[in-house]
Design an enzyme around this catalytic site. Structure first.
Site, PDB file in Angstrom:
ATOM      1  N   HIS A   1      -2.205  -9.831  12.126  1.00 16.40           N
ATOM      2  CA  HIS A   1      -1.680  -8.572  11.586  1.00 16.40           C
ATOM      3  C   HIS A   1      -1.218  -7.739  12.789  1.00 16.40           C
ATOM      4  O   HIS A   1      -1.955  -7.596  13.770  1.00 16.40           O
ATOM      5  CB  HIS A   1      -2.773  -7.838  10.799  1.00 16.40           C
ATOM      6  CG  HIS A   1      -2.398  -6.432  10.458  1.00 16.40           C
ATOM      7  ND1 HIS A   1      -1.168  -6.119   9.922  1.00 16.40           N
ATOM      8  CD2 HIS A   1      -3.062  -5.253  10.596  1.00 16.40           C
ATOM      9  CE1 HIS A   1      -1.093  -4.812   9.737  1.00 16.40           C
ATOM     10  NE2 HIS A   1      -2.231  -4.259  10.142  1.00 16.40           N
TER      11      HIS A   1
ATOM     12  N   CYS B   1      -3.367  -3.424   4.468  1.00 13.69           N
ATOM     13  CA  CYS B   1      -2.412  -4.397   5.014  1.00 13.69           C
ATOM     14  C   CYS B   1      -2.770  -5.842   4.663  1.00 13.69           C
ATOM     15  O   CYS B   1      -2.113  -6.782   5.121  1.00 13.69           O
ATOM     16  CB  CYS B   1      -2.325  -4.239   6.532  1.00 13.69           C
ATOM     17  SG  CYS B   1      -1.797  -2.598   7.021  1.00 13.69           S
TER      18      CYS B   1
ATOM     19  N   GLU C   1       0.849  -1.187   0.000  1.00 13.11           N
ATOM     20  CA  GLU C   1       0.000   0.000   0.000  1.00 13.11           C
ATOM     21  C   GLU C   1       0.888   1.242   0.000  1.00 13.11           C
ATOM     22  O   GLU C   1       0.425   2.331   0.325  1.00 13.11           O
ATOM     23  CB  GLU C   1      -0.978  -0.018   1.176  1.00 13.11           C
ATOM     24  CG  GLU C   1      -0.357  -0.119   2.536  1.00 13.11           C
ATOM     25  CD  GLU C   1      -1.389  -0.036   3.643  1.00 13.11           C
ATOM     26  OE1 GLU C   1      -2.169   0.915   3.674  1.00 13.11           O
ATOM     27  OE2 GLU C   1      -1.399  -0.957   4.498  1.00 13.11           O
TER      28      GLU C   1
END
Ligand code: COA
Length: 386
Positions: free
Chosen positions: A233, A111, A79
């Site tokens: 994450h 993400c 990103e």
């Protein structure tokens, strides 16, 4: 046929900022970062490093000549793209001398992008068992000087070679996703830094996790008892810990068992910071290289989250001899990074490539990393292999 991660590599820029120094400069109690966010350092990328150089470095560390001859797809999840049109994967394909008859693409969804890349790679290998796919997660996270997200910034790339009969981890066919149209973190084309509704994003991270996990349990019949560890994450380590606590609910025994593994899974994230789409895979690498408890046959549960939002829960099972594919002294390597003062970090943060009227920049700083941006020639980025 078993399909999964055959090799995994990592690259970070050679500069680091100690968050205790940042806290002092911002007049914030250092414990807010160390205990409140569970972060201690962040990687800082100079102007000569970007998602291409970091991605190429992470992949070069693991690929053999035979791999380069077998790879027929290169996927970069990111990103922090350097171009609205050309995929970073095309630059990386060339820098690594991968055989020409390959597909090279970039995937974006905050993400989450590289996780989508991993699933695409798995489907590709199912169709073409002799091929190999290079999946790279590469990002530079910049929130802004003195912003709420500043102490969670980072930079780095994780590269994974996906193949049949992998030597690290078999990916199971139990993936469950959720898409939710929300504005928790986004970056319009005209903005340099993301717009973030920080608190909302942390709530959405956790709510997407618990609701998707409920669905995962219904779909697969599996439970947390089936997993030796969980990788999430990691925008900052405390967020991952809160996620783990949320799905363990009142099951204290499971929470305590998975929390032990969680702390092994954030060793690298704590000193690198957020690398967006790569942070879940950096957490996997950290778990594999720092756990003395994990063994072949153990399964790991994954929670990938990309703001906006898309998330995915899936799992992988460790293969006999997986530790032979790992590096023993990675933390020592990270300790060799040059520690920046806050003034040096701020100078790098605002550094920009100064183009002349024809779109040229030739006086870029020297950079002895394996791959570096050498110059810009009529708006074309030219990379150097050192
Ligand atoms: N000692 C110990 N802990 C402290 C502290 C101190 N002196 N001061 C604060 N803390 C704790 C807080 O209690 C809080 O912990 P908790 O959430 O467990 O209660 C934590 O430090 C963070 O403090 P908070 O006041 O919430 O920080 P903030 O308002 O500056 O912002 C974020 C936190 C996450 C919102 C911000 O870092 C951000 O916007 N990050 C980017 C977005 C992101 O990463 N989202 C994640 C989902 S993708």
């Amino acid at each position: 046929m078993n399909i999964g991660i055959d090799k995994i590599g990592f690259a970070a820029p050679s500069y680091v900022l100690d968050l205790a120094d940042l806290a002092l400069a911002r007049q914030i109690d250092p414990n807010k970062f160390k205990i409140g966010l569970l972060q201690s350092e962040m990687a800082v990328a100079p102007i000569t490093q970007d998602i291409v150089t970091l991605g190429a470095q992470a992949a070069a560390a693991i690929l053999s000549e035979d791999d380069k001859a077998a790879i027929d797809m290169v996927i970069v999840g990111t990103e922090s793209s350097i171009d609205q049109s050309k995929a970073a994967a095309v630059f990386i394909h060339q820098l690594l001398d991968i055989q020409p008859f390959a597909r090279s693409i970039e995937i974006k969804e905050a993400c989450y992008g590289a996780t989508a890349g991993l699933s695409l790679a798995k489907s590709h290998i199912a169709q073409f068992p002799n091929s190999k796919v290079l999946v790279i997660a590469s990002d530079i996270a910049k929130y802004g000087i003195a912003s709420g997200g500043e102490p969670t910034q980072g930079a780095g790339a994780v590269a994974m070679l996906v193949s049949a009969e992998p030597r690290i981890m078999v990916l199971n066919n139990d993936n469950v996703c959720q898409t939710r149209d929300i504005m928790d973190f986004w970056r319009p084309n005209y903005d340099k830094y993301p717009r973030v509704d920080g608190k909302f994003s942390t709530e959405q991270y956790t709510d997407c996790l618990t609701t998707t996990f409920d669905y995962y349990v219904k779909q697969t019949g599996k439970s947390l008892a089936d997993f030796a560890a969980m990788c999430l994450h990691i925008p900052f380590s405390k967020q991952g810990l809160k996620g783990l606590q949320a799905i363990c609910q009142n099951d204290e025994k499971t929470l305590s068992r998975l929390t032990e593994r969680f702390h092994e899974a954030i060793v690298y994230n704590q000193v690198v910071g957020n690398i967006y789409t790569g942070s879940i895979f950096l957490s996997l690498l950290s778990l594999l290289e720092n756990s003395q408890t994990l063994k072949a046959g153990d399964s790991v549960l994954f929670y990938s989250y990309g703001s906006g939002a898309v998330c995915e829960i899936f799992s992988g099972t460790l293969v006999e001899g997986y530790h032979k594919q790992l590096v023993e002294n990675r933390l020592d390597q990270l300790k060799e990074r040059k520690r920046l003062s806050v003034a040096e970090y701020e100078a790098i943060f605002f550094e920009e490539i100064a183009l002349d009227e024809a779109g040229n920049a030739i006086d870029l700083p020297a950079d002895d990393c394996p791959f570096a941006l050498q110059q810009v020639d009529q708006h074309k980025r030219i990379y150097r292999k050192n």
